[in-house]
Design a protein around this motif. Sequence first.
Motif, short mmCIF file in Angstrom:
data_model
loop_
_atom_site.label_atom_id
_atom_site.label_comp_id
_atom_site.label_asym_id
_atom_site.label_seq_id
_atom_site.Cartn_x
_atom_site.Cartn_y
_atom_site.Cartn_z
N GLY A 167 0.58 3.47 1.17
CA GLY A 167 1.96 4.06 1.44
C GLY A 167 3.17 3.06 1.65
N ALA A 168 2.87 2.27 2.55
CA ALA A 168 3.68 1.30 2.92
C ALA A 168 4.06 0.22 1.78
N VAL A 169 3.02 -0.11 1.01
CA VAL A 169 3.14 -0.98 -0.34
C VAL A 169 4.07 -0.13 -1.23
N ALA A 170 3.81 1.01 -1.44
CA ALA A 170 4.59 1.79 -2.48
C ALA A 170 6.03 1.79 -2.11
N GLU A 171 6.54 1.98 -0.86
CA GLU A 171 7.89 2.03 -0.28
C GLU A 171 8.34 0.70 -0.50
N PHE A 172 7.52 -0.54 -0.30
CA PHE A 172 7.92 -2.01 -0.30
C PHE A 172 8.26 -2.04 -2.02
N ALA A 173 7.54 -1.73 -2.76
CA ALA A 173 7.57 -1.67 -4.21
C ALA A 173 8.95 -1.14 -4.80
N ARG A 174 9.15 0.12 -4.24
CA ARG A 174 10.31 0.93 -4.71
C ARG A 174 11.36 0.45 -4.14
N ALA A 175 11.57 -0.59 -3.07
CA ALA A 175 12.53 -1.19 -2.65
C ALA A 175 12.93 -2.46 -3.33
N GLY A 176 12.04 -2.80 -4.38
CA GLY A 176 12.06 -4.02 -5.10
C GLY A 176 11.34 -5.07 -4.62
N GLY A 177 10.47 -4.95 -3.74
CA GLY A 177 9.48 -6.20 -3.25
C GLY A 177 8.46 -6.31 -4.04
N PRO A 178 8.14 -7.82 -4.26
CA PRO A 178 7.19 -8.04 -5.34
C PRO A 178 5.71 -7.85 -4.84
N VAL A 179 5.02 -7.29 -5.92
CA VAL A 179 3.58 -6.82 -5.35
C VAL A 179 2.73 -7.26 -6.59
N LEU A 180 1.64 -7.75 -6.22
CA LEU A 180 0.65 -8.49 -7.16
C LEU A 180 -0.86 -7.70 -6.74
N GLY A 181 -1.39 -7.16 -7.94
CA GLY A 181 -2.78 -6.67 -7.64
C GLY A 181 -3.68 -7.37 -8.65
N ILE A 182 -4.73 -7.86 -7.96
CA ILE A 182 -5.64 -8.85 -8.62
C ILE A 182 -7.01 -8.09 -8.72
N CYS A 183 -7.55 -8.07 -9.88
CA CYS A 183 -8.83 -7.26 -10.27
C CYS A 183 -8.98 -5.92 -9.55
N ASN A 184 -9.74 -5.81 -8.29
CA ASN A 184 -9.68 -4.42 -7.61
C ASN A 184 -8.41 -4.16 -7.27
N GLY A 185 -7.49 -5.09 -7.02
CA GLY A 185 -6.13 -4.57 -6.62
C GLY A 185 -5.37 -4.14 -7.76
N PHE A 186 -5.56 -4.55 -9.00
CA PHE A 186 -4.97 -4.19 -10.05
C PHE A 186 -5.73 -2.52 -10.17
N GLN A 187 -6.95 -2.29 -9.96
CA GLN A 187 -7.44 -0.97 -10.03
C GLN A 187 -6.80 -0.22 -8.87
#
Length: 220
Positions: free
Chosen positions: A67-87
Motif C-alpha cells: 500500500g505504501a509502495v503504491a502511494e510512493f509510485a503514484r507520487a512518481g517514485g521509482p519502483v522496480l519489481g524483479i521476478c517475484n517482484g514483477f509478479q
Amino acid sequence: MVQFPGTCDEIDAVLAAERAVGVGNAELLWHRDRDLKGVDAVVVPGGFSYGDYLRAGSIAALSPAMGAVAEFARAGGPVLGICNGFQVLCEAGLLPGTMLMNLSRRFTFRDVTLRVEAADTAWTAATSAGQELVIPAKHQTGRWYAPDDLLDEVRGNDQVVFTYAADDRPNGSSANVAGVCNAQRNVVGLMPHPEHATDPLTGSVDGLLLFRSPAEAARV
C-alpha cells in the motif's frame, strides 16, 4: 528492498544497489511496514513470497508495505519489481498484464539476452534503446501475458521495456516481453534478475545499469 515471507534475493539486490551507486545505505523494509523510511527508490525483489500460494505474488500484493509502495509510485517514485517482484506489481495493479506458468511447465534457470526497447524509464536511463543485456532468469511462472487489446495498448504507449532476443525466449511470453513499465514510466518490472549480473565473476555486469538508472534519470 521490500521483504516478504519467502523472499530470497533481497540481499543480492541490496548489494547490487550499493555497488551501482557506491554507497551503503539501502534499507530492508518488512512486508508489514507502512513507513518507507524516506527511501529514494523501491525494489521489490525476487523469491517466492508467501510460498506462491493461491497465485504468485497475489498475497504479497495485499500487504501493508505494498500500500505504501503504491502511494510512493503514484507520487512518481521509482519502483522496480524483479521476478517475484514483477509478479507482485502486476497483482497490485501497478503494472499491466499478468504472469502465467512457463509454456514448458518447467522451472528455467539460465542466462538470457534482453533487448532494451525503452531507455527512457526510471530504471533504464543508463541504457540505450536497442542495447542487449545478458542477465540470468530463474522462474516457473514467468510468462507475461496480455490479451490482444491490452497488448496493443501497452505497445502503443511504448510500455514494453525489455524483450527477449528472438531465439532466447525462456517462457513463451506474449510478444517476447520480458519487462514492462507503467504509463508514468517510473514503475518497471522484469522477470530476469539484474542483481545477479553485477560482478565479472558471474559473466556479466549488465545488471548494474538498471541500478544506476534512477540516479541517471534524476539528473535529466
